[in-house]
Scaffold this motif. Sequence first.
Motif, mmCIF file in Angstrom:
data_model
loop_
_atom_site.group_PDB
_atom_site.id
_atom_site.type_symbol
_atom_site.label_atom_id
_atom_site.label_comp_id
_atom_site.label_asym_id
_atom_site.label_seq_id
_atom_site.Cartn_x
_atom_site.Cartn_y
_atom_site.Cartn_z
ATOM 1 N N ALA A 1 9.418 5.990 2.036
ATOM 2 C CA ALA A 1 10.879 5.872 2.046
ATOM 3 C C ALA A 1 11.413 6.445 0.739
ATOM 4 O O ALA A 1 10.831 6.222 -0.330
ATOM 5 N N HIS A 2 12.517 7.176 0.819
ATOM 6 C CA HIS A 2 13.151 7.797 -0.344
ATOM 7 C C HIS A 2 14.320 6.947 -0.838
ATOM 8 O O HIS A 2 15.113 6.462 -0.030
ATOM 9 N N CYS B 1 15.062 15.160 17.102
ATOM 10 C CA CYS B 1 15.224 15.130 15.656
ATOM 11 C C CYS B 1 15.451 13.697 15.196
ATOM 12 O O CYS B 1 15.751 12.810 15.988
ATOM 13 N N ALA B 2 15.279 13.496 13.888
ATOM 14 C CA ALA B 2 15.462 12.181 13.286
ATOM 15 C C ALA B 2 16.000 12.377 11.873
ATOM 16 O O ALA B 2 15.786 13.430 11.259
ATOM 17 N N ALA B 3 16.684 11.366 11.371
ATOM 18 C CA ALA B 3 17.245 11.435 10.022
ATOM 19 C C ALA B 3 17.058 10.111 9.314
ATOM 20 O O ALA B 3 17.138 9.048 9.931
ATOM 21 N N TRP B 4 16.831 10.184 8.004
ATOM 22 C CA TRP B 4 16.651 9.010 7.172
ATOM 23 C C TRP B 4 17.556 9.136 5.946
ATOM 24 O O TRP B 4 17.228 9.850 4.993
ATOM 25 N N PRO B 5 18.694 8.449 5.952
ATOM 26 C CA PRO B 5 19.546 8.463 4.761
ATOM 27 C C PRO B 5 18.805 7.807 3.588
ATOM 28 O O PRO B 5 18.037 6.866 3.774
ATOM 29 N N CYS B 6 19.055 8.305 2.402
ATOM 30 C CA CYS B 6 18.399 7.732 1.226
ATOM 31 C C CYS B 6 18.818 6.279 1.041
ATOM 32 O O CYS B 6 19.886 5.854 1.474
ATOM 33 N N GLY B 7 17.918 5.519 0.419
ATOM 34 C CA GLY B 7 18.231 4.148 0.062
ATOM 35 C C GLY B 7 18.123 3.121 1.164
ATOM 36 O O GLY B 7 18.364 1.945 0.922
ATOM 37 N N THR B 8 17.744 3.537 2.379
ATOM 38 C CA THR B 8 17.649 2.578 3.478
ATOM 39 C C THR B 8 16.363 1.758 3.423
ATOM 40 O O THR B 8 16.288 0.688 4.018
ATOM 41 N N GLY B 9 15.335 2.289 2.738
ATOM 42 C CA GLY B 9 14.051 1.597 2.682
ATOM 43 C C GLY B 9 13.231 1.730 3.952
ATOM 44 O O GLY B 9 12.196 1.085 4.088
ATOM 45 N N LEU B 10 13.677 2.554 4.903
ATOM 46 C CA LEU B 10 12.948 2.742 6.158
ATOM 47 C C LEU B 10 11.785 3.710 5.943
ATOM 48 O O LEU B 10 11.986 4.902 5.728
ATOM 49 N N HIS B 11 10.575 3.174 5.985
ATOM 50 C CA HIS B 11 9.363 3.980 5.805
ATOM 51 C C HIS B 11 9.062 4.725 7.102
ATOM 52 O O HIS B 11 9.205 4.168 8.190
ATOM 53 N N GLU C 1 13.962 10.838 -8.435
ATOM 54 C CA GLU C 1 13.660 10.256 -7.132
ATOM 55 C C GLU C 1 12.566 9.215 -7.278
ATOM 56 O O GLU C 1 11.725 9.300 -8.184
ATOM 57 N N ARG C 2 12.601 8.245 -6.387
ATOM 58 C CA ARG C 2 11.536 7.234 -6.288
ATOM 59 C C ARG C 2 11.159 7.139 -4.823
ATOM 60 O O ARG C 2 12.017 6.908 -3.975
ATOM 61 N N VAL C 3 9.879 7.334 -4.531
ATOM 62 C CA VAL C 3 9.370 7.269 -3.172
ATOM 63 C C VAL C 3 8.374 6.124 -3.110
ATOM 64 O O VAL C 3 7.430 6.065 -3.900
ATOM 65 N N SER C 4 8.594 5.204 -2.176
ATOM 66 C CA SER C 4 7.686 4.070 -2.009
ATOM 67 C C SER C 4 6.866 4.269 -0.733
ATOM 68 O O SER C 4 7.283 4.972 0.176
ATOM 69 N N TYR C 5 5.720 3.612 -0.689
ATOM 70 C CA TYR C 5 4.783 3.768 0.425
ATOM 71 C C TYR C 5 4.470 2.406 1.015
ATOM 72 O O TYR C 5 4.102 1.472 0.292
ATOM 73 N N ALA C 6 4.617 2.294 2.331
ATOM 74 C CA ALA C 6 4.541 1.005 3.016
ATOM 75 C C ALA C 6 3.165 0.349 2.950
ATOM 76 O O ALA C 6 3.059 -0.840 2.664
ATOM 77 N N GLU C 7 2.122 1.102 3.232
ATOM 78 C CA GLU C 7 0.783 0.509 3.331
ATOM 79 C C GLU C 7 -0.023 0.578 2.039
ATOM 80 O O GLU C 7 -1.160 0.122 2.004
ATOM 81 N N ILE D 1 5.776 7.230 -6.106
ATOM 82 C CA ILE D 1 5.978 8.471 -6.844
ATOM 83 C C ILE D 1 7.345 8.378 -7.503
ATOM 84 O O ILE D 1 8.350 8.111 -6.839
ATOM 85 N N LEU D 2 7.379 8.594 -8.807
ATOM 86 C CA LEU D 2 8.615 8.567 -9.563
ATOM 87 C C LEU D 2 8.822 9.938 -10.196
ATOM 88 O O LEU D 2 7.932 10.445 -10.883
ATOM 89 N N ARG D 3 9.975 10.530 -9.932
ATOM 90 C CA ARG D 3 10.317 11.822 -10.523
ATOM 91 C C ARG D 3 11.570 11.622 -11.372
ATOM 92 O O ARG D 3 12.593 11.170 -10.873
ATOM 93 N N GLU D 4 11.453 11.938 -12.653
ATOM 94 C CA GLU D 4 12.578 11.825 -13.580
ATOM 95 C C GLU D 4 12.683 13.121 -14.360
ATOM 96 O O GLU D 4 11.710 13.542 -14.988
ATOM 97 N N GLY D 5 13.875 13.752 -14.280
ATOM 98 C CA GLY D 5 14.075 15.007 -14.993
ATOM 99 C C GLY D 5 13.104 16.094 -14.592
ATOM 100 O O GLY D 5 12.755 16.952 -15.397
#
Length: 156
Positions: free
Chosen positions: A60-61, A91-101, A124-130, A135-139
């Motif tokens: 999730a982004h 097609c499918a879409a995932w808005p940022c910040g929803t937490g939907l993995h 950006e911060r990407v989390s992984y469900a399992e 992943i953290l991206r800064e600058g």
Amino acid sequence: MPRIDIEAVPIRTGSIYPEPYASMMKGRSSRRLGAAGGLTQFGVNLVTLEPGAVASLRHAHEREDEFAWVLEGELVLVEDTGETIMHPGDCAAWPCGTGLHHRFENRSAAPARFLVVGTASPDERVSYAEHDFVILREGGETRFLHRDGSPWSGPR
């Protein structure tokens, strides 16, 4: 508008994941079409999954929107809420910040392709469900972390 010669865009395999997750991406390849066209504000990637391959870890982004459109074959969209069979034109879409993995899996006997479009945020911060993995991206700099924010040292 300049035409992009898709066949001239290099094929990338694997992912940016560290091991053991990188090995899980076997059978996944992509062409970075947006980058080939000089786009900087969003990415456009043509992804191919061989039979049995997965597109990513279920993720999730926090800051990047993501959109996917199935072009060829059959894929299974795996989300926190369940599984959906996807065919060409779906097609499918995932808005940022929803937490939907989410992730795509190719459980069929034939290759499948989809187009994925997403924001290209320098932060950006990407989390992984399992997995205890972030992943953290800064600058523009990418770091791998555990969920608690400590430096990633491998699966726990």
